[in-house]
Design a protein around this motif. Structure first.
Motif, PDB file in Angstrom:
ATOM      1  N   ALA A 107       0.806  -1.118  -0.076  1.00  0.00           N
ATOM      2  CA  ALA A 107      -0.002  -0.051   0.231  1.00  0.00           C
ATOM      3  C   ALA A 107       1.003   1.406   0.311  1.00  0.00           C
ATOM      4  O   ALA A 107       0.351   2.593  -0.600  1.00  0.00           O
ATOM      5  N   ASN A 108       2.383   0.873   0.478  1.00  0.00           N
ATOM      6  CA  ASN A 108       3.069   2.158   0.265  1.00  0.00           C
ATOM      7  C   ASN A 108       3.810   2.519  -0.994  1.00  0.00           C
ATOM      8  O   ASN A 108       4.285   3.047  -0.184  1.00  0.00           O
ATOM      9  N   ASN A 109       3.308   1.445  -1.792  1.00  0.00           N
ATOM     10  CA  ASN A 109       4.087   1.668  -3.258  1.00  0.00           C
ATOM     11  C   ASN A 109       5.387   0.537  -2.822  1.00  0.00           C
ATOM     12  O   ASN A 109       6.029   1.261  -3.656  1.00  0.00           O
ATOM     13  N   LEU A 110       5.549   0.295  -1.558  1.00  0.00           N
ATOM     14  CA  LEU A 110       6.578  -0.127  -1.832  1.00  0.00           C
ATOM     15  C   LEU A 110       7.334  -1.695  -2.759  1.00  0.00           C
ATOM     16  O   LEU A 110       5.362  -2.680  -2.584  1.00  0.00           O
ATOM     17  N   LEU A 111       8.158  -2.271  -3.501  1.00  0.00           N
ATOM     18  CA  LEU A 111       7.882  -3.299  -4.694  1.00  0.00           C
ATOM     19  C   LEU A 111       8.539  -4.692  -3.921  1.00  0.00           C
ATOM     20  O   LEU A 111       9.295  -4.008  -3.820  1.00  0.00           O
ATOM     21  N   THR A 112       7.903  -5.897  -4.045  1.00  0.00           N
ATOM     22  CA  THR A 112       8.755  -6.200  -4.060  1.00  0.00           C
ATOM     23  C   THR A 112       8.994  -7.517  -5.170  1.00  0.00           C
ATOM     24  O   THR A 112       8.541  -7.708  -6.184  1.00  0.00           O
ATOM     25  N   ARG A 113       9.885  -7.500  -5.448  1.00  0.00           N
ATOM     26  CA  ARG A 113      10.531  -8.007  -7.230  1.00  0.00           C
ATOM     27  C   ARG A 113      11.257  -9.536  -7.251  1.00  0.00           C
ATOM     28  O   ARG A 113      12.095  -9.111  -5.966  1.00  0.00           O
ATOM     29  N   THR A 114      10.603 -10.393  -7.940  1.00  0.00           N
ATOM     30  CA  THR A 114      11.243 -11.602  -8.049  1.00  0.00           C
ATOM     31  C   THR A 114      11.762 -11.448  -9.829  1.00  0.00           C
ATOM     32  O   THR A 114      11.118 -11.434 -10.132  1.00  0.00           O
ATOM     33  N   ASP A 115      12.715 -12.506  -9.623  1.00  0.00           N
ATOM     34  CA  ASP A 115      13.303 -12.979 -11.168  1.00  0.00           C
ATOM     35  C   ASP A 115      13.817 -14.369 -10.907  1.00  0.00           C
ATOM     36  O   ASP A 115      14.712 -14.648  -9.638  1.00  0.00           O
ATOM     37  N   PHE A 116      12.290 -15.534 -11.505  1.00  0.00           N
ATOM     38  CA  PHE A 116      12.663 -16.771 -11.435  1.00  0.00           C
ATOM     39  C   PHE A 116      13.770 -17.295 -12.823  1.00  0.00           C
ATOM     40  O   PHE A 116      12.823 -16.454 -14.065  1.00  0.00           O
ATOM     41  N   ARG A 117      14.760 -17.818 -12.716  1.00  0.00           N
ATOM     42  CA  ARG A 117      15.596 -18.917 -13.729  1.00  0.00           C
ATOM     43  C   ARG A 117      15.901 -20.044 -13.797  1.00  0.00           C
ATOM     44  O   ARG A 117      16.275 -20.482 -12.627  1.00  0.00           O
TER      45      ARG A 117
END
Length: 273
Positions: A107-117
């Protein structure tokens, strides 16, 4: 030693079937539909979404059953004996990879990013028969190594990306899946072009008993984190976190594979020439 084995692989079929044969080097491209049946990485995504609940305005998506499908390429050796019908065999090596990016937003615009390879390294041996060097029907045994890499980090409101130590969950997780698959294929040979279609199933011939998990080591490789399959247990009750039951196991990256290939046969040698 390896050169000797290579020469035996090429020339021993010719010695066994000297009367009428064809042997060729091949270049191969293919598309592999990789069907996941018990993909525990989705458990991480779902439990992460459930844990943060109303604090998220965009949860993680899960990975579809065919999400790891990809193209590949390689080379090999094919051998046929007889003219109207006979023995057919071959061995080839292929490589393919796939990357999937996934994001959730708080909600505070913090983004969790995952890159799966995933990176797939395959060695397949075919054994069967052919009809008029046109139709090939074969069984196969395939040794597969799937290298799994999972990057997890935060993108802050100012756009900076972090995989640092401010949260234990952040890091680069990795693990390898090794299987020995069995399957079958049918193929049509049209001049120098060969089109095989096959299916293979993972076996438990190389078991790890579910003990191998996705790990993130620190810089000294002394301390590590397991990627949690159950994020709630990992966050709320770390003392009772059991990596064998609560972490993402590499055996869950095994998959049934349907493969469509296109081979170009080069350097053909025929016994009648």
């Amino acid at each position: 030693m390896y050169r000797l084995l290579f020469l035996l692989l090429i020339f021993s079929p010719c010695a066994l079937f000297p009367q009428d044969y064809q042997v060729a080097l091949t270049l191969r491209g293919d598309y592999e539909s990789s069907q996941l049946t018990d993909f525990e990485l989705n458990d991480f995504f779902q439990s992460y979404n459930a844990y943060y609940g109303v604090n998220m305005k965009q949860p993680f998506d899960t990975v579809a059953a065919n999400g790891l499908s990809h193209t590949g390429w390689g080379m090999g050796i094919r051998f046929l004996s007889g003219d109207n019908a006979g023995f057919a065999t071959g061995i080839f090596l292929t490589y393919g990879s796939k990357s999937i990016r996934n994001e959730s937003i708080f909600a505070n615009n913090l983004l969790t990013r995952t890159d799966f390879r995933v990176k797939d390294y395959n060695c397949q041996v075919d054994v069967g028969f052919h009809l008029k060097r046109f139709l090939l029907i074969q069984g196969h045994l395939t040794a597969r190594v799937r290298e799994n890499l999972f990057d997890l980090g935060y993108v802050y409101q100012d756009g900076s990306f972090s995989q640092g130590n401010e949260y234990d969950i952040l890091g680069v997780y990795h693990g390898s899946t090794i299987t020995l698959d069995v399957g079958a294929s049918v193929g049509l040979k049209l001049g120098p072009v060969f089109i095989p279609v096959g299916i293979s199933f993972p076996t438990n011939m190389v078991p790890d008993d579910g003990l191998s998990t996705m790990l993130d080591y620190d810089i000294t490789r002394i301390r590590w984190n397991d990627l949690p399959r159950n994020y709630q247990v990992w966050a709320n009750d770390p003392v009772n976190f059991d990596p064998f039951n609560d972490a993402v196991r590499t055996q869950s990256f095994r998959s049934v594979r349907i493969n469509v290939g296109l081979e170009i046969w080069l350097g053909r040698q025929n016994s009648k020439e």
